[in-house]
Write a protein that holds these residues in place. Structure first.
Motif, PDB file in Angstrom:
ATOM      1  N   ASN A  92       4.500 -30.459  -0.597  1.00 31.56           N
ATOM      2  CA  ASN A  92       4.407 -29.267  -1.505  1.00 31.56           C
ATOM      3  C   ASN A  92       5.922 -28.840  -1.914  1.00 31.56           C
ATOM      4  OD1 ASN A  92       2.842 -26.892  -1.851  1.00 31.56           O
ATOM      5  ND2 ASN A  92       4.486 -25.779  -0.909  1.00 31.56           N
ATOM      6  N   GLU A  93       6.878 -29.149  -1.529  1.00 36.40           N
ATOM      7  CA  GLU A  93       8.388 -28.931  -2.028  1.00 36.40           C
ATOM      8  C   GLU A  93       8.515 -29.719  -3.193  1.00 36.40           C
ATOM      9  OE1 GLU A  93      10.983 -26.806  -1.356  1.00 36.40           O
ATOM     10  OE2 GLU A  93       9.397 -25.811  -0.205  1.00 36.40           O
ATOM     11  N   ILE A  94       8.027 -30.969  -3.145  1.00 35.42           N
ATOM     12  CA  ILE A  94       8.145 -31.867  -4.423  1.00 35.42           C
ATOM     13  C   ILE A  94       7.552 -31.492  -5.549  1.00 35.42           C
ATOM     14  CG2 ILE A  94       7.763 -34.233  -5.138  1.00 35.42           C
ATOM     15  CD1 ILE A  94       8.194 -35.294  -2.036  1.00 35.42           C
ATOM     16  N   TYR A  95       6.284 -31.198  -5.265  1.00 36.27           N
ATOM     17  CA  TYR A  95       5.236 -30.514  -6.166  1.00 36.27           C
ATOM     18  C   TYR A  95       5.828 -29.230  -6.896  1.00 36.27           C
ATOM     19  CZ  TYR A  95       2.016 -34.204  -4.845  1.00 36.27           C
ATOM     20  OH  TYR A  95       1.226 -35.419  -4.492  1.00 36.27           O
ATOM     21  N   LEU A 147       6.780 -41.777  -1.175  1.00 31.03           N
ATOM     22  CA  LEU A 147       7.232 -41.873   0.389  1.00 31.03           C
ATOM     23  C   LEU A 147       6.701 -40.883   1.090  1.00 31.03           C
ATOM     24  CD1 LEU A 147       9.265 -43.770   1.799  1.00 31.03           C
ATOM     25  CD2 LEU A 147      10.882 -42.280   1.609  1.00 31.03           C
ATOM     26  N   ALA A 148       6.796 -39.313   0.838  1.00 30.71           N
ATOM     27  CA  ALA A 148       6.257 -38.275   1.322  1.00 30.71           C
ATOM     28  C   ALA A 148       4.429 -38.565   1.515  1.00 30.71           C
ATOM     29  CB  ALA A 148       6.432 -37.266   0.928  1.00 30.71           C
ATOM     30  N   ASP A 149       3.952 -39.071   0.496  1.00 33.28           N
ATOM     31  CA  ASP A 149       2.488 -39.233   0.376  1.00 33.28           C
ATOM     32  C   ASP A 149       2.024 -40.394   1.304  1.00 33.28           C
ATOM     33  OD1 ASP A 149      -0.165 -38.965  -0.622  1.00 33.28           O
ATOM     34  OD2 ASP A 149      -0.114 -40.488  -1.391  1.00 33.28           O
ATOM     35  N   GLU A 150       2.936 -41.249   1.555  1.00 34.42           N
ATOM     36  CA  GLU A 150       2.588 -42.554   2.461  1.00 34.42           C
ATOM     37  C   GLU A 150       2.641 -42.175   4.001  1.00 34.42           C
ATOM     38  OE1 GLU A 150       4.317 -46.838   3.382  1.00 34.42           O
ATOM     39  OE2 GLU A 150       5.299 -45.654   1.872  1.00 34.42           O
ATOM     40  N   LEU A 201       1.287 -31.665 -16.825  1.00 39.14           N
ATOM     41  CA  LEU A 201       1.257 -30.577 -15.786  1.00 39.14           C
ATOM     42  C   LEU A 201       0.045 -30.127 -15.111  1.00 39.14           C
ATOM     43  CD1 LEU A 201       3.021 -28.196 -14.771  1.00 39.14           C
ATOM     44  CD2 LEU A 201       2.144 -26.923 -16.778  1.00 39.14           C
ATOM     45  N   ASP A 202      -1.028 -30.186 -15.848  1.00 35.70           N
ATOM     46  CA  ASP A 202      -2.487 -29.920 -15.051  1.00 35.70           C
ATOM     47  C   ASP A 202      -2.678 -30.875 -13.916  1.00 35.70           C
ATOM     48  OD1 ASP A 202      -2.965 -28.047 -16.806  1.00 35.70           O
ATOM     49  OD2 ASP A 202      -4.028 -29.351 -18.293  1.00 35.70           O
ATOM     50  N   ASN A 203      -2.220 -32.191 -14.093  1.00 36.21           N
ATOM     51  CA  ASN A 203      -2.206 -33.333 -12.892  1.00 36.21           C
ATOM     52  C   ASN A 203      -1.416 -32.868 -11.717  1.00 36.21           C
ATOM     53  OD1 ASN A 203      -3.280 -35.649 -11.730  1.00 36.21           O
ATOM     54  ND2 ASN A 203      -1.228 -36.358 -12.159  1.00 36.21           N
ATOM     55  N   LEU A 204      -0.151 -32.189 -12.262  1.00 36.01           N
ATOM     56  CA  LEU A 204       0.590 -31.844 -10.907  1.00 36.01           C
ATOM     57  C   LEU A 204      -0.139 -30.873 -10.147  1.00 36.01           C
ATOM     58  CD1 LEU A 204       4.476 -31.915 -12.385  1.00 36.01           C
ATOM     59  CD2 LEU A 204       3.468 -33.219 -10.256  1.00 36.01           C
ATOM     60  N   ILE A 205      -0.604 -29.726 -10.871  1.00 36.85           N
ATOM     61  CA  ILE A 205      -1.187 -28.403 -10.476  1.00 36.85           C
ATOM     62  C   ILE A 205      -2.154 -29.045  -9.589  1.00 36.85           C
ATOM     63  CG2 ILE A 205      -2.470 -26.438 -10.992  1.00 36.85           C
ATOM     64  CD1 ILE A 205      -0.580 -26.098 -13.360  1.00 36.85           C
ATOM     65  N   HIS A 206      -3.186 -29.852 -10.008  1.00 36.25           N
ATOM     66  CA  HIS A 206      -4.196 -30.410  -9.328  1.00 36.25           C
ATOM     67  C   HIS A 206      -3.608 -31.189  -7.932  1.00 36.25           C
ATOM     68  CE1 HIS A 206      -8.187 -32.139  -8.145  1.00 36.25           C
ATOM     69  NE2 HIS A 206      -7.347 -33.523  -8.032  1.00 36.25           N
ATOM     70  N   LYS A 207      -2.707 -31.919  -7.801  1.00 30.36           N
ATOM     71  CA  LYS A 207      -2.390 -32.550  -6.935  1.00 30.36           C
ATOM     72  C   LYS A 207      -1.566 -31.661  -5.751  1.00 30.36           C
ATOM     73  CE  LYS A 207      -0.441 -37.124  -8.580  1.00 30.36           C
ATOM     74  NZ  LYS A 207       0.759 -37.821  -8.713  1.00 30.36           N
ATOM     75  N   GLN A 208      -1.131 -30.489  -6.255  1.00 22.81           N
ATOM     76  CA  GLN A 208      -0.460 -29.718  -5.431  1.00 22.81           C
ATOM     77  C   GLN A 208      -1.594 -28.882  -4.620  1.00 22.81           C
ATOM     78  OE1 GLN A 208       1.594 -25.985  -7.006  1.00 22.81           O
ATOM     79  NE2 GLN A 208       3.239 -26.381  -5.500  1.00 22.81           N
ATOM     80  N   LYS A 209      -2.795 -28.654  -5.365  1.00 21.59           N
ATOM     81  CA  LYS A 209      -3.836 -27.770  -4.788  1.00 21.59           C
ATOM     82  C   LYS A 209      -4.538 -28.524  -3.621  1.00 21.59           C
ATOM     83  CE  LYS A 209      -5.073 -24.658  -8.683  1.00 21.59           C
ATOM     84  NZ  LYS A 209      -6.072 -24.377  -9.710  1.00 21.59           N
ATOM     85  N   GLU A 210      -4.659 -29.822  -3.976  1.00 24.73           N
ATOM     86  CA  GLU A 210      -5.239 -30.771  -2.915  1.00 24.73           C
ATOM     87  C   GLU A 210      -4.460 -31.016  -1.764  1.00 24.73           C
ATOM     88  OE1 GLU A 210      -8.338 -32.337  -2.970  1.00 24.73           O
ATOM     89  OE2 GLU A 210      -8.512 -30.939  -4.662  1.00 24.73           O
ATOM     90  N   ASN A 211      -3.099 -31.089  -2.176  1.00 20.70           N
ATOM     91  CA  ASN A 211      -2.136 -31.482  -0.934  1.00 20.70           C
ATOM     92  C   ASN A 211      -2.197 -29.894   0.051  1.00 20.70           C
ATOM     93  OD1 ASN A 211       0.365 -32.595   0.476  1.00 20.70           O
ATOM     94  ND2 ASN A 211       1.148 -30.756   0.093  1.00 20.70           N
ATOM     95  N   ARG A 212      -2.188 -28.725  -0.741  1.00 22.28           N
ATOM     96  CA  ARG A 212      -2.472 -27.523  -0.043  1.00 22.28           C
ATOM     97  C   ARG A 212      -3.843 -27.494   0.660  1.00 22.28           C
ATOM     98  NH1 ARG A 212      -1.968 -23.785  -3.937  1.00 22.28           N
ATOM     99  NH2 ARG A 212       0.170 -23.971  -4.084  1.00 22.28           N
TER     100      ARG A 212
END
Length: 498
Positions: A134-137, A123-126, A152-163
């Motif tokens: 960022n709070e979700i990640y 929902l947040a991504d949409e 975990l690596d995929n999650l960290i990558h997502k958080q970096k891209e979102n940042r």
């Protein structure tokens, strides 16, 4: 008192009814006077003392001020609740998911917690809610070691891209605010600034290129920055391709209906850009799109954009040989009370121009008579560019009406106030135009000479007139018409279409 009244004045009839219902539900005592005060404050002819006397029959100031404070707080609560219902329901839903998931994570119920977080992430991504994402990640990563199914690596990558996206959006927000501040300094304070140099410096400071596209909001901010540049330099022809190309990319995104406010803004920028570039049919197509967008979400943004939309639509009509339609459109919308003072002033000035081009100088003067404030007042409300246009229209109107005293008074005032500023911003041709107009008034026969016509053409016309600003052409058309002796409106249209 002023703040409270301004809030109430902005309420629609529907909002007033909803607020009264809100107060009725909130009131615990029958003798509460908040509804009575609210109803009194919707009447423009009453003042603070009148409110007090009607409520208490005496000048009971202490009770009145206490009541006013309570009403003010109720207005804030009502507005906040309404916004939560209308606009921020998605944000609130995602936040509820995060809070619920954290409870289950503390209870070590990881399966259900991460299912809820996945739902929140989608929902947040949409809706491009980067801070909430960022709070979700952050939450997912914090408890990831306890839930082996996660990558975990995929999650960290997502958080970096979102940042990165969040940082860019923040940077664009800062750049937009700084450029808007520069423009306000130029437009509302009358100070000369090298805007293009300022634009380049600010963009370089934040390593932003105007070709970047991201979220709906970010793209709006980029287009708004480009539009500010065009507004300051009158070079709308330089931004047209970029604006259209960017919007095409934006419309291909799935989330175009999720940030409706920004989409309407972008379509308005496109319609205005096309109008300024004299592409009237194309501009009207985008106005139609704007009208359709304004109907969405229960017409939430209709009131905010109605004047801006009407202004561009009327201007398109006027320059597309539909002047009567333009006049009817403006006269109809200005009958209603509006809080957008700047757009309202633009509409009145446009109406003055329509009547002037129609050579109905009596009606033009009637519109002009409504501008009874000082130039400084209008600079603060609509900017110095608006004030200069108003002054020029006034000078031409007094020439047409043969009103000597008013004309020379206005000419003297205009030259004293704006000569230095116009020289600083390299707009001396406005001063040249005023001098031509004055000489024509003093010696009308000179306009019929071949020498005058040749000199006029060499001064104002060039092989790039198709790139010239439409309002600049409109003023020049008046001089040209004096030399040719035709109908002013026809001369204006012929010059623009050439």
């Amino acid at each position: 008192m002023i703040a409270l009244k301004s809030i109430i004045d902005a309420f629609s009839v529907e909002d007033q009814q909803k607020f009264i219902a809100y107060l009725q539900q909130k009131n615990k005592r029958k003798d509460t006077k908040n509804i009575e005060l609210f109803r009194l404050m919707t009447k423009p002819e009453l003042d603070s003392k009148s409110f007090c006397r009607q409520l208490y029959k005496v000048d009971n100031c202490n009770a009145y001020h206490a009541l006013r404070k309570r009403l003010f707080q109720s207005l804030i609560d009502f507005t906040a609740n309404k916004n939560l219902e209308d606009e921020n329901s998605t944000d609130m839903q995602v936040i509820k998911y995060i809070l619920a998931s954290r409870t289950y994570l503390l209870q070590k119920n990881y399966e259900i917690a991460y299912k809820i977080l996945d739902k929140a992430e989608r929902l947040a991504d949409e809706h491009l809610l980067f801070p909430i994402l960022n709070e979700i990640y952050h939450t997912k990563i914090q408890y990831a070691p306890n839930y082996q199914k996660l990558d975990l690596d995929n999650l960290i990558h997502k958080q970096k891209e979102n940042r990165k996206k969040h940082i860019l959006e923040d940077q664009l927000n800062i750049v937009y605010a700084k450029l808007k501040s520069v423009l306000n300094t130029m437009n509302y304070e009358g100070r000369a600034i090298d805007f293009e140099n300022e634009l380049q410096t600010i963009l370089e400071d934040y390593n932003i290129e105007l070709s970047e596209t991201l979220s709906f909001k970010s793209l709006y901010q980029i287009l708004a920055i480009v539009n500010i540049s065009a507004l300051a330099t009158y070079k709308y022809y330089e931004i047209e391709n970029f604006v259209l190309k960017s919007y095409k990319i934006l419309k291909e995104k799935k989330e175009t209906d999720k940030q409706l406010y920004y989409q309407i803004h972008i379509v308005y920028i496109i319609a205005n850009t096309l109008f300024r570039n004299k592409k009237f049919e194309a501009s009207l197509r985008y106005i139609n799109e704007m009208e359709e967008l304004m109907k969405l979400k229960k017409r939430t943004y209709h009131k905010e954009f109605i004047l801006k939309k009407t202004l561009v639509k009327a201007l398109n009509y006027n320059y597309n040989n539909q002047q009567d339609n333009a006049i009817l459109l403006v006269e109809d919308v200005i009958k209603t009370k509006h809080s957008d003072i700047e757009s309202l002033l633009d509409l009145h000035l446009s109406l003055l121009m329509f009547y002037f081009q129609k050579e109905d100088f009596i009606k033009a003067k009637s519109v002009l008579s409504k501008f009874y404030h000082t130039d400084q007042y209008y600079i603060e409300k609509a900017g110095i560019d608006w004030v200069i246009k108003k002054n020029l229209a006034e000078i031409l109107l007094y020439i047409e009406l043969d009103e000597d005293d008013l004309l020379y008074s206005r000419l003297k005032s205009f030259k004293r106030k704006y000569t230095t500023y116009l020289k600083q911003i390299n707009q001396t041709r406005i001063l040249t135009f005023v001098n031509y107009a004055e000489r024509l008034y003093q010696n009308p026969e000179s306009s019929k000479s071949a020498e005058f016509s040749t000199k006029l053409k060499s001064t104002f016309e060039s092989n790039t007139i198709h790139k010239e600003d439409i309002f600049v052409i409109s003023f020049y058309a008046w001089l040209k018409n004096k030399a040719e002796g035709n109908k002013l409106y026809n001369t204006t249209l012929n010059l623009i279409n050439s």
